[in-house]
Design an enzyme around this catalytic site. Structure first.
Site, mmCIF file in Angstrom:
data_model
loop_
_atom_site.group_PDB
_atom_site.id
_atom_site.type_symbol
_atom_site.label_atom_id
_atom_site.label_comp_id
_atom_site.label_asym_id
_atom_site.label_seq_id
_atom_site.Cartn_x
_atom_site.Cartn_y
_atom_site.Cartn_z
ATOM 1 C CE LYS A 178 4.717 3.694 0.330
ATOM 2 N NZ LYS A 178 4.953 2.480 -0.058
ATOM 3 N NE ARG A 203 -0.681 1.656 4.051
ATOM 4 C CZ ARG A 203 0.743 1.726 4.238
ATOM 5 N NH1 ARG A 203 1.460 2.808 4.508
ATOM 6 N NH2 ARG A 203 1.247 0.797 3.616
ATOM 7 N NE ARG A 241 10.810 -4.112 2.719
ATOM 8 C CZ ARG A 241 9.701 -3.333 2.581
ATOM 9 N NH1 ARG A 241 9.845 -2.150 2.298
ATOM 10 N NH2 ARG A 241 8.518 -3.857 3.063
ATOM 11 N NE ARG A 243 8.325 -4.189 6.358
ATOM 12 C CZ ARG A 243 7.443 -3.063 5.802
ATOM 13 N NH1 ARG A 243 8.553 -1.867 5.664
ATOM 14 N NH2 ARG A 243 6.558 -3.231 5.426
ATOM 15 N NE ARG A 267 3.040 -4.751 3.122
ATOM 16 C CZ ARG A 267 4.461 -5.046 2.992
ATOM 17 N NH1 ARG A 267 5.271 -5.858 2.838
ATOM 18 N NH2 ARG A 267 5.189 -3.849 2.777
HETATM 19 P P1 AP5 Z 1 11.248 0.474 0.040
HETATM 20 O O1 AP5 Z 1 11.943 1.688 0.054
HETATM 21 O O2 AP5 Z 1 11.391 -0.289 1.368
HETATM 22 O O3 AP5 Z 1 9.611 0.761 -0.249
HETATM 23 P P2 AP5 Z 1 8.242 1.310 0.144
HETATM 24 O O4 AP5 Z 1 7.582 1.810 -0.626
HETATM 25 O O5 AP5 Z 1 8.682 2.057 1.453
HETATM 26 O O6 AP5 Z 1 7.742 -0.149 0.755
HETATM 27 P P3 AP5 Z 1 7.027 -0.492 2.148
HETATM 28 O O7 AP5 Z 1 6.873 -1.966 1.814
HETATM 29 O O8 AP5 Z 1 7.969 -0.321 3.165
HETATM 30 O O9 AP5 Z 1 5.654 0.047 2.039
HETATM 31 P P4 AP5 Z 1 4.355 -0.255 2.793
HETATM 32 O O10 AP5 Z 1 3.598 0.888 2.551
HETATM 33 O O11 AP5 Z 1 3.785 -1.645 2.416
HETATM 34 O O12 AP5 Z 1 4.970 -0.362 4.137
HETATM 35 P P5 AP5 Z 1 5.008 0.453 5.510
HETATM 36 O O13 AP5 Z 1 5.970 0.100 6.262
HETATM 37 O O14 AP5 Z 1 4.651 1.848 5.137
HETATM 38 O O15 AP5 Z 1 11.754 -0.482 -1.069
HETATM 39 C C1 AP5 Z 1 11.575 -1.824 -1.076
HETATM 40 C C2 AP5 Z 1 12.782 -2.508 -1.507
HETATM 41 O O16 AP5 Z 1 13.085 -2.300 -2.924
HETATM 42 C C3 AP5 Z 1 13.913 -2.301 -0.648
HETATM 43 O O17 AP5 Z 1 14.647 -3.558 -0.601
HETATM 44 C C4 AP5 Z 1 14.898 -1.697 -1.372
HETATM 45 O O18 AP5 Z 1 16.262 -1.460 -1.225
HETATM 46 C C5 AP5 Z 1 14.412 -1.725 -2.973
HETATM 47 N N1 AP5 Z 1 14.383 -0.532 -3.793
HETATM 48 C C6 AP5 Z 1 14.109 0.712 -3.446
HETATM 49 N N2 AP5 Z 1 14.100 1.489 -4.539
HETATM 50 C C7 AP5 Z 1 14.803 0.515 -5.561
HETATM 51 C C8 AP5 Z 1 15.142 0.976 -6.747
HETATM 52 N N3 AP5 Z 1 15.072 2.070 -7.403
HETATM 53 N N4 AP5 Z 1 15.713 -0.198 -7.500
HETATM 54 C C9 AP5 Z 1 15.667 -1.407 -7.145
HETATM 55 N N5 AP5 Z 1 15.393 -1.564 -5.764
HETATM 56 C C10 AP5 Z 1 14.903 -0.583 -5.202
HETATM 57 O O19 AP5 Z 1 3.669 -0.198 5.927
HETATM 58 C C11 AP5 Z 1 3.595 -1.445 6.835
HETATM 59 C C12 AP5 Z 1 2.290 -1.758 7.480
HETATM 60 O O20 AP5 Z 1 2.315 -0.718 8.670
HETATM 61 C C13 AP5 Z 1 1.105 -1.658 6.594
HETATM 62 O O21 AP5 Z 1 0.721 -2.773 5.911
HETATM 63 C C14 AP5 Z 1 -0.081 -1.444 7.779
HETATM 64 O O22 AP5 Z 1 -0.298 -2.495 8.469
HETATM 65 C C15 AP5 Z 1 0.847 -0.507 8.483
HETATM 66 N N6 AP5 Z 1 0.548 0.944 8.136
HETATM 67 C C16 AP5 Z 1 1.722 1.911 7.801
HETATM 68 N N7 AP5 Z 1 1.179 2.998 7.418
HETATM 69 C C17 AP5 Z 1 -0.242 2.865 7.661
HETATM 70 C C18 AP5 Z 1 -1.388 3.840 7.656
HETATM 71 N N8 AP5 Z 1 -1.105 5.223 7.176
HETATM 72 N N9 AP5 Z 1 -2.667 3.425 8.174
HETATM 73 C C19 AP5 Z 1 -2.977 2.158 8.325
HETATM 74 N N10 AP5 Z 1 -1.857 1.295 8.605
HETATM 75 C C20 AP5 Z 1 -0.646 1.685 8.353
#
Ligand code: AP5
Length: 222
Positions: free
Chosen positions: A13, A88, A127, A160, A171
């Site tokens: 994402k 979410r 990552r 992270r 998660r």
């Molecule tokens: P990446 O693009 O970083 O993936 P992502 O889907 O953004 O994954 P996240 O782990 O950031 O999502 P998340 O939803 O768990 O975390 P968030 O920060 O929102 O890609 C992942 C890896 O794959 C990278 O290394 C990249 O290089 C690689 N990659 C990408 N595309 C690729 C491809 N096509 N082929 C191969 N490799 C590829 O949330 C973290 C925490 O914050 C949550 O757990 C929660 O505690 C809190 N939080 C965030 N939002 C909320 C909310 N709305 N409500 C409550 N808590 C929240």
């Protein structure tokens, strides 16, 4: 245009939202990035976010929704936003619909990026992200030109704390129990498009732009 990027942790994402937002000239609103930035200072928001994030739990809705509603009222969000990591759960989705309705707007499209669970684990455990600009890299799939340094801004790359295997598993559990319900919510609203998230980053971006092409044709963008 108001677009939601939906998908499991590691689906890509953040990687795709920053690229697509740049192409379509939309603001990129990533709740995870906002929470991580808040932890750089001494703020109460940062302290609370850290407590939940290191356990792999969702930050409470009241805190998250308030933060998002404040952010979408900023000038750079007026011509459109890509939401990455929000909503979410159903409560957040309903709060977003209500807030946009009050502004005479609505979520136009939801891009659901689908990736297998095995691939998610590989992506998350390899990552590394930039401490300054949050750009994600991967030690194997998209490694930086200089080890440990961000290609975009030269910032330090780090792993992270919530990318530890035990927290990743938590998660994913939270995702399947709460966030995956939104697939049905947005399908029923006729807004969801599923995009295959497996392939190189440029190929996945092309699929997303294609899925959105009807939207930006009707909004006058190319
Ligand atoms: P990446 O693009 O970083 O993936 P992502 O889907 O953004 O994954 P996240 O782990 O950031 O999502 P998340 O939803 O768990 O975390 P968030 O920060 O929102 O890609 C992942 C890896 O794959 C990278 O290394 C990249 O290089 C690689 N990659 C990408 N595309 C690729 C491809 N096509 N082929 C191969 N490799 C590829 O949330 C973290 C925490 O914050 C949550 O757990 C929660 O505690 C809190 N939080 C965030 N939002 C909320 C909310 N709305 N409500 C409550 N808590 C929240």
């Amino acid at each position: 245009m108001y677009i939601v990027f939906l998908g499991a942790p590691g689906a890509g994402k953040g990687t795709q939202a920053s690229r697509v937002a740049e192409t379509l000239k939309l603001a990129h609103l990533a709740t995870g990035d906002l929470f991580r930035q808040a932890q750089d200072g001494e703020s109460e928001l940062g302290r609370q976010a850290k407590f939940y994030m290191e356990k792999g739990q969702l930050v409470p809705d009241e805190i998250t929704i308030r933060m998002v509603l404040e952010r979408i009222s900023a000038p750079d969000c007026q011509s459109g936003v890509i939401f990455d990591g929000f909503p979410r759960n159903l409560k957040q989705a309903e709060a977003l619909d209500k807030a946009l309705l009050e502004l005479g707007k609505a979520v136009d499209k939801v891009i659901y990026i689908k990736v297998s669970e095995k691939e998610l684990l590989e992506r998350l455990s390899g990552r590394r992200i930039c401490r300054q600009c949050q750009t994600p890299f991967h030690i194997l799939n998209s490694s930086p030109k200089i080890m440990g340094k961000c290609d975009q801004c030269g910032g330090e790359l780090y792993q992270r704390p919530d990318d530890a295997v035990a927290v990743i598993k938590k998660r994913l559990k939270v995702y399947f129990a709460e966030t995956a319900l939104l697939i049905d919510y947005y399908t029923r609203a006729g807004k969801l498009v599923e995009v295959d998230g497996v392939g190189d980053v440029a190929t996945v971006k092309k699929r997303i732009i294609k899925a959105l092409s009807g939207e930006f044709a009707s909004s006058g963008r190319r």
